[in-house]
Design a protein around this motif. Structure first.
Motif, PDB file in Angstrom:
ATOM      1  N   PHE A   7       0.828  -1.205   0.000  1.00  0.00           N
ATOM      2  CA  PHE A   7       0.000   0.000   0.000  1.00  0.00           C
ATOM      3  C   PHE A   7       0.865   1.259   0.000  1.00  0.00           C
ATOM      4  O   PHE A   7       0.622   2.191  -0.786  1.00  0.00           O
ATOM      5  N   MET A   8       1.871   1.291   0.851  1.00  0.00           N
ATOM      6  CA  MET A   8       2.736   2.465   0.921  1.00  0.00           C
ATOM      7  C   MET A   8       3.487   2.681  -0.391  1.00  0.00           C
ATOM      8  O   MET A   8       3.815   3.823  -0.751  1.00  0.00           O
ATOM      9  N   LYS A   9       3.722   1.612  -1.113  1.00  0.00           N
ATOM     10  CA  LYS A   9       4.368   1.705  -2.432  1.00  0.00           C
ATOM     11  C   LYS A   9       3.394   2.239  -3.474  1.00  0.00           C
ATOM     12  O   LYS A   9       3.714   3.158  -4.240  1.00  0.00           O
ATOM     13  N   TYR A  10       2.186   1.714  -3.506  1.00  0.00           N
ATOM     14  CA  TYR A  10       1.238   2.076  -4.551  1.00  0.00           C
ATOM     15  C   TYR A  10       0.772   3.524  -4.445  1.00  0.00           C
ATOM     16  O   TYR A  10       0.497   4.170  -5.464  1.00  0.00           O
ATOM     17  N   ILE A  11       0.647   4.036  -3.214  1.00  0.00           N
ATOM     18  CA  ILE A  11       0.124   5.398  -3.076  1.00  0.00           C
ATOM     19  C   ILE A  11       1.113   6.449  -3.554  1.00  0.00           C
ATOM     20  O   ILE A  11       0.745   7.627  -3.710  1.00  0.00           O
ATOM     21  N   ARG A  12       2.336   6.060  -3.838  1.00  0.00           N
ATOM     22  CA  ARG A  12       3.304   7.006  -4.399  1.00  0.00           C
ATOM     23  C   ARG A  12       3.026   7.287  -5.876  1.00  0.00           C
ATOM     24  O   ARG A  12       3.563   8.240  -6.436  1.00  0.00           O
ATOM     25  N   PHE A  13       2.187   6.470  -6.503  1.00  0.00           N
ATOM     26  CA  PHE A  13       1.797   6.699  -7.893  1.00  0.00           C
ATOM     27  C   PHE A  13       0.577   7.623  -7.922  1.00  0.00           C
ATOM     28  O   PHE A  13      -0.423   7.360  -7.252  1.00  0.00           O
ATOM     29  N   ASP A  14       0.657   8.677  -8.715  1.00  0.00           N
ATOM     30  CA  ASP A  14      -0.493   9.556  -8.906  1.00  0.00           C
ATOM     31  C   ASP A  14      -1.385   8.952  -9.980  1.00  0.00           C
ATOM     32  O   ASP A  14      -0.997   8.865 -11.148  1.00  0.00           O
ATOM     33  N   THR A  15      -2.578   8.537  -9.595  1.00  0.00           N
ATOM     34  CA  THR A  15      -3.491   7.876 -10.539  1.00  0.00           C
ATOM     35  C   THR A  15      -4.860   8.554 -10.562  1.00  0.00           C
ATOM     36  O   THR A  15      -5.882   7.921 -10.829  1.00  0.00           O
ATOM     37  N   GLN A  16      -4.898   9.839 -10.289  1.00  0.00           N
ATOM     38  CA  GLN A  16      -6.159  10.573 -10.276  1.00  0.00           C
ATOM     39  C   GLN A  16      -6.834  10.492 -11.645  1.00  0.00           C
ATOM     40  O   GLN A  16      -6.208  10.729 -12.676  1.00  0.00           O
ATOM     41  N   ASP A  18     -10.040  11.558 -14.420  1.00  0.00           N
ATOM     42  CA  ASP A  18     -10.545  12.849 -14.889  1.00  0.00           C
ATOM     43  C   ASP A  18     -11.905  12.658 -15.541  1.00  0.00           C
ATOM     44  O   ASP A  18     -12.016  12.058 -16.611  1.00  0.00           O
ATOM     45  N   GLU A  19     -12.944  13.187 -14.909  1.00  0.00           N
ATOM     46  CA  GLU A  19     -14.298  12.998 -15.420  1.00  0.00           C
ATOM     47  C   GLU A  19     -14.576  13.792 -16.691  1.00  0.00           C
ATOM     48  O   GLU A  19     -15.584  13.544 -17.380  1.00  0.00           O
ATOM     49  N   GLU A  20     -13.712  14.723 -17.046  1.00  0.00           N
ATOM     50  CA  GLU A  20     -13.902  15.503 -18.268  1.00  0.00           C
ATOM     51  C   GLU A  20     -13.213  14.865 -19.473  1.00  0.00           C
ATOM     52  O   GLU A  20     -13.405  15.307 -20.611  1.00  0.00           O
ATOM     53  N   SER A  21     -12.427  13.845 -19.250  1.00  0.00           N
ATOM     54  CA  SER A  21     -11.658  13.225 -20.331  1.00  0.00           C
ATOM     55  C   SER A  21     -12.544  12.292 -21.147  1.00  0.00           C
ATOM     56  O   SER A  21     -13.488  11.684 -20.634  1.00  0.00           O
ATOM     57  N   ASP A  22     -12.212  12.149 -22.440  1.00  0.00           N
ATOM     58  CA  ASP A  22     -12.933  11.200 -23.286  1.00  0.00           C
ATOM     59  C   ASP A  22     -12.033  10.054 -23.729  1.00  0.00           C
ATOM     60  O   ASP A  22     -12.322   9.351 -24.688  1.00  0.00           O
ATOM     61  N   THR A  23     -10.918   9.848 -23.008  1.00  0.00           N
ATOM     62  CA  THR A  23     -10.013   8.737 -23.305  1.00  0.00           C
ATOM     63  C   THR A  23     -10.208   7.627 -22.282  1.00  0.00           C
ATOM     64  O   THR A  23     -10.852   7.812 -21.247  1.00  0.00           O
ATOM     65  N   CYS A  24      -9.654   6.472 -22.564  1.00  0.00           N
ATOM     66  CA  CYS A  24      -9.679   5.360 -21.607  1.00  0.00           C
ATOM     67  C   CYS A  24      -8.293   4.726 -21.548  1.00  0.00           C
ATOM     68  O   CYS A  24      -7.829   4.207 -22.561  1.00  0.00           O
ATOM     69  N   PRO A  25      -7.618   4.782 -20.405  1.00  0.00           N
ATOM     70  CA  PRO A  25      -8.107   5.419 -19.181  1.00  0.00           C
ATOM     71  C   PRO A  25      -8.199   6.932 -19.338  1.00  0.00           C
ATOM     72  O   PRO A  25      -7.624   7.505 -20.255  1.00  0.00           O
ATOM     73  N   SER A  26      -8.890   7.557 -18.420  1.00  0.00           N
ATOM     74  CA  SER A  26      -9.130   8.997 -18.536  1.00  0.00           C
ATOM     75  C   SER A  26      -7.865   9.810 -18.330  1.00  0.00           C
ATOM     76  O   SER A  26      -7.794  10.962 -18.744  1.00  0.00           O
ATOM     77  N   THR A  27      -6.867   9.216 -17.665  1.00  0.00           N
ATOM     78  CA  THR A  27      -5.566   9.851 -17.499  1.00  0.00           C
ATOM     79  C   THR A  27      -4.483   8.819 -17.793  1.00  0.00           C
ATOM     80  O   THR A  27      -4.536   7.691 -17.299  1.00  0.00           O
ATOM     81  N   GLY A  28      -3.496   9.205 -18.582  1.00  0.00           N
ATOM     82  CA  GLY A  28      -2.434   8.277 -18.954  1.00  0.00           C
ATOM     83  C   GLY A  28      -1.607   7.810 -17.783  1.00  0.00           C
ATOM     84  O   GLY A  28      -1.051   6.701 -17.813  1.00  0.00           O
ATOM     85  N   LYS A  29      -1.542   8.609 -16.708  1.00  0.00           N
ATOM     86  CA  LYS A  29      -0.707   8.238 -15.567  1.00  0.00           C
ATOM     87  C   LYS A  29      -1.219   6.982 -14.856  1.00  0.00           C
ATOM     88  O   LYS A  29      -0.452   6.332 -14.138  1.00  0.00           O
ATOM     89  N   GLN A  30      -2.492   6.638 -15.063  1.00  0.00           N
ATOM     90  CA  GLN A  30      -2.971   5.390 -14.473  1.00  0.00           C
ATOM     91  C   GLN A  30      -2.226   4.190 -15.052  1.00  0.00           C
ATOM     92  O   GLN A  30      -2.007   3.186 -14.368  1.00  0.00           O
ATOM     93  N   LYS A  31      -1.844   4.291 -16.305  1.00  0.00           N
ATOM     94  CA  LYS A  31      -1.137   3.179 -16.940  1.00  0.00           C
ATOM     95  C   LYS A  31       0.258   2.969 -16.367  1.00  0.00           C
ATOM     96  O   LYS A  31       0.834   1.882 -16.501  1.00  0.00           O
ATOM     97  N   VAL A  32       0.816   3.992 -15.751  1.00  0.00           N
ATOM     98  CA  VAL A  32       2.135   3.843 -15.138  1.00  0.00           C
ATOM     99  C   VAL A  32       2.048   2.847 -13.976  1.00  0.00           C
ATOM    100  O   VAL A  32       2.846   1.911 -13.865  1.00  0.00           O
ATOM    101  N   LEU A  33       1.053   3.049 -13.125  1.00  0.00           N
ATOM    102  CA  LEU A  33       0.843   2.068 -12.050  1.00  0.00           C
ATOM    103  C   LEU A  33       0.375   0.747 -12.627  1.00  0.00           C
ATOM    104  O   LEU A  33       0.810  -0.322 -12.188  1.00  0.00           O
ATOM    105  N   GLY A  34      -0.507   0.792 -13.628  1.00  0.00           N
ATOM    106  CA  GLY A  34      -1.005  -0.438 -14.224  1.00  0.00           C
ATOM    107  C   GLY A  34       0.115  -1.323 -14.733  1.00  0.00           C
ATOM    108  O   GLY A  34       0.115  -2.544 -14.510  1.00  0.00           O
ATOM    109  N   ALA A  35       1.087  -0.731 -15.412  1.00  0.00           N
ATOM    110  CA  ALA A  35       2.219  -1.501 -15.926  1.00  0.00           C
ATOM    111  C   ALA A  35       3.022  -2.124 -14.792  1.00  0.00           C
ATOM    112  O   ALA A  35       3.451  -3.282 -14.873  1.00  0.00           O
ATOM    113  N   ALA A  36       3.194  -1.363 -13.715  1.00  0.00           N
ATOM    114  CA  ALA A  36       3.934  -1.887 -12.562  1.00  0.00           C
ATOM    115  C   ALA A  36       3.180  -3.038 -11.906  1.00  0.00           C
ATOM    116  O   ALA A  36       3.787  -4.030 -11.479  1.00  0.00           O
TER     117      ALA A  36
END
Length: 404
Positions: A7-16, A18-36
């Motif tokens: 948990f302490m490791k995962y929360i260092r990733f910013d994965t916020q 975005d409800e205004e985005s029309d991409t999936c995922p809505s923010t590319g930074k989620q894929k950084v944690l996803g890949a890990a």
């Protein structure tokens, strides 16, 4: 690695998200944690561990020898954090709580008051993971991810514990209502599943709000105020008029339990045009439909009053109460109760005043009740989680998947 360290490791990733985005995922930074996470599942030894093009992470643990015929069970969490509060640069620490207020940030004077946050009282004597008061923590739902991954690792380290095939998934964009949009139910391969995405230890949830979102566009007429008499239609005033026609006692601040509500989430514009955004919630499907119909009637009334086309209403259903999909599979609830009790946790069955990926997945052919993570005060800077809850929920999940 135990659930706390994860948990302490995962929360260092910013994965916020975005409800205004029309991409999936809505923010590319989620894929950084996803890949890990996909890499971590592969290192643990799960089969077909991968992240797909949409940022969904999958993998599965083979059944114990002799238990290949046990139906596959799924465990699901989400990686994104809520859009409303920053999840960047989370600075968390573990404090041993002995009562009173917790100073989150002495420099900025940010305090978690025991009088304001009454839940603290029950955790006296425990270690709590808290923020520094400038970001959310991310227990919703990185705690669920950590608990699932820790449980899988425990099973791999203890092959004497029998279990059927276990499918694991981590989704993006749950916080913006899109976590099930591209979920591969067929490829996931589970007959049933649980989301690990709830609150305080013991919560077991299999009913949730029916939910819709509403966008109301107001078209006004802007004329110089010096010559506006009987000509101007101030769109902002019309938006306020509509908002004031919503039942004042039926807002989130005045409801609890099974009580539904209208929630105004945004109001913007000027004299020429304005927009309101609302969410509509109710556990009862009939009452839910009536709430939407009330918004339609409000719009029609204002169009009659101010002229056709003044108000445009767009309504979109988000998810439905999972209860009707879970009731034919109540053994899932009995099993979860038993898993909690075996770990020394008293189950508390509560209606979700919100939704989870599991609500939508249950309508996609994957019955999926929701389990607690142990977290408290989600979506804000006062979020915290008892460290012991992460370890306890790991044991609950092990108990849950153990073949009977």
């Amino acid at each position: 690695m135990n659930a706390i360290d994860r948990f302490m490791k995962y929360i260092r990733f910013d994965t916020q998200s975005d409800e205004e985005s029309d991409t999936c995922p809505s923010t590319g930074k989620q894929k950084v944690l996803g890949a890990a996470l996909a890499e971590e599942l592969g290192q643990l030894g799960l089969h077909n561990a991968h992240m797909d093009e949409y940022g969904y992470v999958y993998g599965w643990l083979p059944a114990s020898v002799g238990y290949e015929g046990v139906p596959c069970m799924g465990l699901i969490a989400h990686m994104d954090t809520a859009p409303g509060v920053s999840g960047a640069g989370v600075r968390a620490r573990i404090v041993h709580y002995e009562g009173g207020d917790i100073v989150l940030n002495e420099e900025k004077g940010i305090v978690m008051s025991a009088s304001e946050f009454e839940s603290l009282a029950k955790y006296k004597g425990q270690d709590l993971i808290v923020t520094d008061g400038t970001t959310l923590l991310g227990a919703d739902d990185k705690a669920g991810v950590a608990e699932i991954f820790a449980a899988v690792e425990y099973l791999l380290q203890h092959p004497e514990i029998p279990h059927g095939r276990i499918a694991v998934a981590v989704t993006p964009d749950e916080e913006v209502g899109q976590g099930a949009d591209h979920f591969d139910v067929e490829g996931f391969g589970a007959a049933v599943a649980y989301t690990v995405d709830g609150g305080e230890l013991g919560e077991l949830e299999y009913e949730n709000f029916n939910a819709a979102s509403a966008r109301v566009s107001i078209h006004g007429v802007n004329i110089h105020p010096g010559s506006a008499k009987n000509k101007m239609k101030n769109a902002l005033l019309l938006a306020v008029e509509l908002a004031n026609m919503l039942p004042p006692a039926e807002t989130p601040a005045h409801t609890e339990g099974y009580e539904g509500f209208y929630h105004l989430t945004a109001l913007s514009g000027d004299e020429s045009g304005a927009e309101l955004r609302l969410i509509v919630r109710d556990h009862d499907r009939t009452a839910f439909e009536a709430r939407k119909d009330y918004l339609r009637r409000l719009s029609a009334y204002l169009n009659d009053k101010y002229g056709a086309g003044t108000v445009e209403l767009e309504l979109s259903d988000s998810y439905y109460n999972m209860r009707e999909q879970i009731e034919p599979h109540m053994y899932l609830i009995h099993r979860a109760r038993a898993a909690m009790e075996a770990a020394g946790v008293t189950p508390v069955e509560v209606p979700i005043r919100g939704g989870t990926d599991g609500a939508r997945l249950s309508y996609m052919g994957l019955p999926c009740p929701n389990l607690c993570t142990g977290g408290v005060n989600f979506h804000g800077v006062h979020e915290y989680i008892p460290a012991g809850a992460l370890e306890t929920m790991t044991q609950v999940l092990v108990n849950l998947v153990k073949a009977e």
